[in-house]
Design a protein around this motif. Sequence first.
Motif, PDB file in Angstrom:
ATOM      1  N   UNK A 264      22.670  -3.023  61.809  1.00 37.64           N
ATOM      2  CA  UNK A 264      23.445  -3.049  60.570  1.00 37.64           C
ATOM      3  C   UNK A 264      22.650  -3.731  59.457  1.00 37.64           C
ATOM      4  N   UNK A 265      21.996  -4.856  59.797  1.00 42.62           N
ATOM      5  CA  UNK A 265      21.202  -5.592  58.800  1.00 42.62           C
ATOM      6  C   UNK A 265      20.039  -4.741  58.311  1.00 42.62           C
ATOM      7  N   UNK A 277      15.584 -12.135  52.940  1.00 40.83           N
ATOM      8  CA  UNK A 277      16.981 -12.459  53.248  1.00 40.83           C
ATOM      9  C   UNK A 277      17.054 -13.704  54.115  1.00 40.83           C
ATOM     10  N   UNK A 278      16.254 -13.755  55.171  1.00 37.49           N
ATOM     11  CA  UNK A 278      16.293 -14.876  56.096  1.00 37.49           C
ATOM     12  C   UNK A 278      15.995 -16.186  55.377  1.00 37.49           C
ATOM     13  N   UNK A 279      14.992 -16.164  54.490  1.00 34.74           N
ATOM     14  CA  UNK A 279      14.622 -17.380  53.772  1.00 34.74           C
ATOM     15  C   UNK A 279      15.728 -17.800  52.797  1.00 34.74           C
ATOM     16  N   UNK A 280      16.257 -16.843  52.053  1.00 31.80           N
ATOM     17  CA  UNK A 280      17.315 -17.161  51.087  1.00 31.80           C
ATOM     18  C   UNK A 280      18.566 -17.645  51.801  1.00 31.80           C
ATOM     19  N   UNK A 313      24.927 -13.342  63.806  1.00 33.37           N
ATOM     20  CA  UNK A 313      26.221 -12.962  63.227  1.00 33.37           C
ATOM     21  C   UNK A 313      26.321 -13.388  61.764  1.00 33.37           C
ATOM     22  N   UNK A 314      25.863 -14.605  61.505  1.00 34.91           N
ATOM     23  CA  UNK A 314      25.882 -15.122  60.140  1.00 34.91           C
ATOM     24  C   UNK A 314      24.974 -14.300  59.230  1.00 34.91           C
ATOM     25  N   UNK A 315      23.836 -13.912  59.776  1.00 36.65           N
ATOM     26  CA  UNK A 315      22.914 -13.065  59.013  1.00 36.65           C
ATOM     27  C   UNK A 315      23.545 -11.717  58.693  1.00 36.65           C
ATOM     28  N   UNK A 316      24.317 -11.196  59.637  1.00 36.82           N
ATOM     29  CA  UNK A 316      24.961  -9.901  59.407  1.00 36.82           C
ATOM     30  C   UNK A 316      25.895  -9.970  58.200  1.00 36.82           C
ATOM     31  N   UNK A 317      26.709 -11.026  58.137  1.00 37.26           N
ATOM     32  CA  UNK A 317      27.629 -11.194  57.011  1.00 37.26           C
ATOM     33  C   UNK A 317      26.852 -11.393  55.714  1.00 37.26           C
ATOM     34  N   UNK A 318      25.840 -12.252  55.755  1.00 40.26           N
ATOM     35  CA  UNK A 318      25.113 -12.592  54.537  1.00 40.26           C
ATOM     36  C   UNK A 318      24.155 -11.495  54.084  1.00 40.26           C
TER      37      UNK A 318
END
Length: 573
Positions: A264-265, A277-280, A313-318
Amino acid sequence: MNLSTANENFRQLVGHNVTYSIPPFQRDYSWSEENWEELWFDILAMYSGEEDAENEHYMGYLVLQDSDNKKFSSVIDGQQRITTISIIVLAALNHLRILISKGIDPEDNTQRAKVLRESYIGYIDPITLKSRSKLTLNKHNDRFYQTYLAVNSEHIPARNLKASEHMLRKAYAWFGSRVESKFGFEDNSGQKVTGFIDSLVDKLFFTVITVTDELNAFKVFETLNARGVKLSSTDLLKNYLFSVLSSDDPHDSILDDLESSWEYITGLLSSESFPELLRIFWNSKNRLVRKKDLFKTIQKSISSKEEAFELVRDLEVNSEIYANLRDPTSNVWNVKEKEALSQLSMFGVKQPMAMLMSAYRRFYDSERSTFTSILEAISVISFRYNVICSLPPQDQEGLYSSVAIKIENRELSSGQGIIEALRDIYPDDAQFSGAFATKQLKTTNSRNQKVVQYILKRLGEKISMDSIDLTTSRYNIEHVLPQKVKSGWDDFSDVKHSQCVYRLANMVILEKSLNNSIGNKSYPEKKLVLSQSNVSLTKNLAERYDKWTPETIDSRQLFLAKQAKGIWRINSL
């Protein structure tokens, strides 16, 4: 850094009694005909017989992560290349099988096939008839590779396959047809194709870098990437994040669920955007971490599967928040938010992203107007700080990140408090108008053209109540003092021309229909055309200035600067 490096050919690589596995969540096989053809031509060039033919072919870097028992290595980077070489060997084995079926030297060719398979592919268990392979592909590709390519190549299905399985099947058929074309079905074809493969594995060289953990693998990746070696950062990030989750053989349902989140990401973002994305995301919740230290920091923070699962999971939302912040046209934004995000995109400003991500999480659903006001304030700050004053952007990122953490921790809970916390990166009126009065924007690139149009449009709205729709193709920018001077501009020496031509005061918005006729004419001639414009700010220039000199440009830009500080202003700062 605990790593070892060596130059090894393919024979040495598979001759160490080590099996190689592509981690379950590395990307699927994706090489296409263009890649196969390039490799095949390079291989044939070594056997051309020409005097200057190369004796070996360099295959690039192969990054491996060793296991504790040294008998098993994960392929962190290089899976496409090592898989393709295995397919070439399997294509040769299939050619030997066809020779045997045709009764061409069957006994010797059977022995040749056995030697090639055991040396470079693995062996087939005599009881289960399953391949004990030297190479295991990822979870999407391995069953097809082992079942059909490595064992049952006579009956390869062509339907109901994943896209990557189709690519494996096509690669196998493509190299098979090249091997058949090169060696044919003569009495000595088996001897030739076996000799070809036995020689080829000595001529394909890798630089093998072996590391002991994913963090070291990432450091190697960063070093190679900085030197121009094209590696996939998304593949490496994927392996890094999922290595914790896929340890100790978790249930397939857990891995499938996690893979669904990952897909999804990556569906939302490109491979280049994912590391950003990961850094931000990280900097929106934690103390600012620079790119080079990010993965070391995350590794220290993730010590259990539960924490790793929560991170994904948090990355998916963000990732959805991040994708929307990068897309001003998203239907999640209202008109004011779209305008502010469009301006940030036009300015090329990325430093506020972590703070905006925090503000979105905190206010978007519960206090939408607060989020909107923060976004509009960020646009004004970016215009003053980045576009006009050209101050160091690195000084912004630390402050934005610290404010993001305070939003996350509820230390800052009001829009006004958040905006006030950004005061240090808000140039005051004196600094802003001073910078504006001398600002040049070189319109030789499309971004600056859009910024200049935006500035002139906003000035026109304030000074003359103009309403100009820049989304149409009706208007463009006219440089009163032309970018290329022919005659009629005696007040401008070469030096003065270079100092003035891209000043904001020297540019106007003009209808294309008028601009096409104005060319590089003298000011008196241009003045007549400018006076016909329906853009009030442009028409007023022609009415107000009888001459166009360096002093005129200075005077007009001072006037525009006074207007600008009232347009791009945060009243509370």
